[in-house]
Design a protein around this motif. Sequence first.
Motif, mmCIF file in Angstrom:
data_model
loop_
_atom_site.group_PDB
_atom_site.id
_atom_site.type_symbol
_atom_site.label_atom_id
_atom_site.label_comp_id
_atom_site.label_asym_id
_atom_site.label_seq_id
_atom_site.Cartn_x
_atom_site.Cartn_y
_atom_site.Cartn_z
ATOM 1 N N THR A 242 -103.913 0.398 -80.120
ATOM 2 C CA THR A 242 -103.398 0.021 -78.804
ATOM 3 C C THR A 242 -104.458 0.334 -77.752
ATOM 4 O OG1 THR A 242 -102.389 2.207 -78.474
ATOM 5 C CG2 THR A 242 -100.989 0.465 -79.404
ATOM 6 N N ALA A 243 -104.488 -0.453 -76.697
ATOM 7 C CA ALA A 243 -105.432 -0.240 -75.603
ATOM 8 C C ALA A 243 -104.808 0.693 -74.568
ATOM 9 C CB ALA A 243 -105.805 -1.570 -74.966
ATOM 10 N N GLN A 244 -105.597 1.657 -74.094
ATOM 11 C CA GLN A 244 -105.137 2.611 -73.090
ATOM 12 C C GLN A 244 -106.206 2.802 -72.030
ATOM 13 O OE1 GLN A 244 -104.039 6.314 -74.951
ATOM 14 N NE2 GLN A 244 -102.805 5.353 -76.545
ATOM 15 N N GLU A 245 -105.796 3.320 -70.874
ATOM 16 C CA GLU A 245 -106.756 3.620 -69.830
ATOM 17 C C GLU A 245 -107.449 4.948 -70.112
ATOM 18 O OE1 GLU A 245 -105.141 3.568 -65.947
ATOM 19 O OE2 GLU A 245 -104.594 1.452 -65.980
ATOM 20 N N CYS A 261 -116.071 2.650 -68.470
ATOM 21 C CA CYS A 261 -115.251 2.349 -69.649
ATOM 22 C C CYS A 261 -113.785 2.498 -69.262
ATOM 23 C CB CYS A 261 -115.610 3.287 -70.805
ATOM 24 S SG CYS A 261 -114.706 2.959 -72.338
ATOM 25 N N MET A 263 -111.042 0.969 -70.186
ATOM 26 C CA MET A 263 -110.055 0.883 -71.261
ATOM 27 C C MET A 263 -110.668 1.343 -72.585
ATOM 28 S SD MET A 263 -107.401 -0.209 -69.657
ATOM 29 C CE MET A 263 -106.301 -0.607 -71.022
ATOM 30 N N ILE A 264 -109.856 2.052 -73.372
ATOM 31 C CA ILE A 264 -110.282 2.504 -74.695
ATOM 32 C C ILE A 264 -109.215 2.146 -75.719
ATOM 33 C CG2 ILE A 264 -111.673 4.422 -73.819
ATOM 34 C CD1 ILE A 264 -109.307 6.277 -74.547
ATOM 35 N N ASN A 265 -109.573 2.218 -76.981
ATOM 36 C CA ASN A 265 -108.631 1.966 -78.068
ATOM 37 C C ASN A 265 -108.224 3.264 -78.747
ATOM 38 O OD1 ASN A 265 -108.540 -0.777 -77.734
ATOM 39 N ND2 ASN A 265 -109.988 -1.257 -79.375
ATOM 40 N N GLY A 330 -114.462 -0.170 -78.423
ATOM 41 C CA GLY A 330 -113.133 0.065 -78.984
ATOM 42 C C GLY A 330 -113.136 0.530 -80.419
ATOM 43 N N THR A 333 -112.817 6.947 -80.488
ATOM 44 C CA THR A 333 -112.068 7.549 -79.377
ATOM 45 C C THR A 333 -112.879 8.652 -78.704
ATOM 46 O OG1 THR A 333 -111.075 9.232 -80.820
ATOM 47 C CG2 THR A 333 -109.897 7.122 -80.601
#
Length: 344
Positions: A242-245, A261, A263-265, A330, A333
Amino acid sequence: MTRIERLPVRINNAVTSRLKLMARMDIGEKRLPQDGRIDYQIGSKQLDMRVSTLPGVHGESVVLRILDRSDTSVPLTDLGMPGHVLEHYLEAISQPNGMVLITGPTGSGKTTTLYATLEKINSERQKIITVEDPVEYQLDGITQIQANASIGLTFAAGLRSIVRQDPDVLMVGEIRDHETAEIAIESALTGHLVFSTLHTNDAAGAVARLQDMGVEGYLISSSLLVIQAQRLVRRVCKDCVTAQELTDDEARVLEIGRHECPMINRGNGCDQCGNTGYRGRIGLYELLVMSDAIRHHIATGADSSIIREQAISEGMRTLRQDALEKLKAGVTTPEEIVRVTRAI
């Protein structure tokens, strides 16, 4: 570390003895560390398990390292090297002579990189000989020697014999002492392409490590082609991603702005990844390419920090920078990047 199951204490000794028996260890010796191996087949898979035991206050600790013999070929292009790193690395391994060093801690994928490299350059026109401890995978068309210090077959002794076999390419599993380093460098200077590994935190640190072993700076500068430092980070599971801020705290720890960056996965956890959010690993790479300026610094005994700064000024991307690029893509983490690169 992920806990899969917790075994009852009452069967601890029985399980330990069974594993030691399968690994051809002395089941009566519980006071000393032991090493062994188990060949095991599950379906069509042939597994090679390295077994290590260690005596503890509350019983023996047993660790198994599982290698899948049926999955030995990993192309260099699949290891995660950035394009510019792969380009310079391929250029280095195509040279007729010189030394290529791979550095990093235990479990950073050094052996996998070396095997992928040997697979890449392996041909009937070249004679390739390796001395390893242990020989983890068997490669077609390559002479591989298992080091055995108990009978005097050390890395240095193996190397000394190898050079009399008229090889084109040599690979020594690890440079551990002055004698091994000296023979490896002499081989690189006398028309052989030599591959080996060192345990250092970064690429520039390999030079200081060789100097600590007593190797003269001018020999190091004359023989080295490239030094590649690497680490492994876990990949985000593709089935539960899922993509998150990126949070302010994460940006501060990573020492970047949120705009770099946004957004991260992350993986939520699923059956495919054992509810960890990760599945598989990918390499982080830092490639130090020898230049005239870097060779001069090495020959004059400059500190590793000066060599590192010079390499960065010439375009070397650090492990942390490569990690951030993989974060932006992505692939991994922030937690993985901090875990693996925090001391660099």
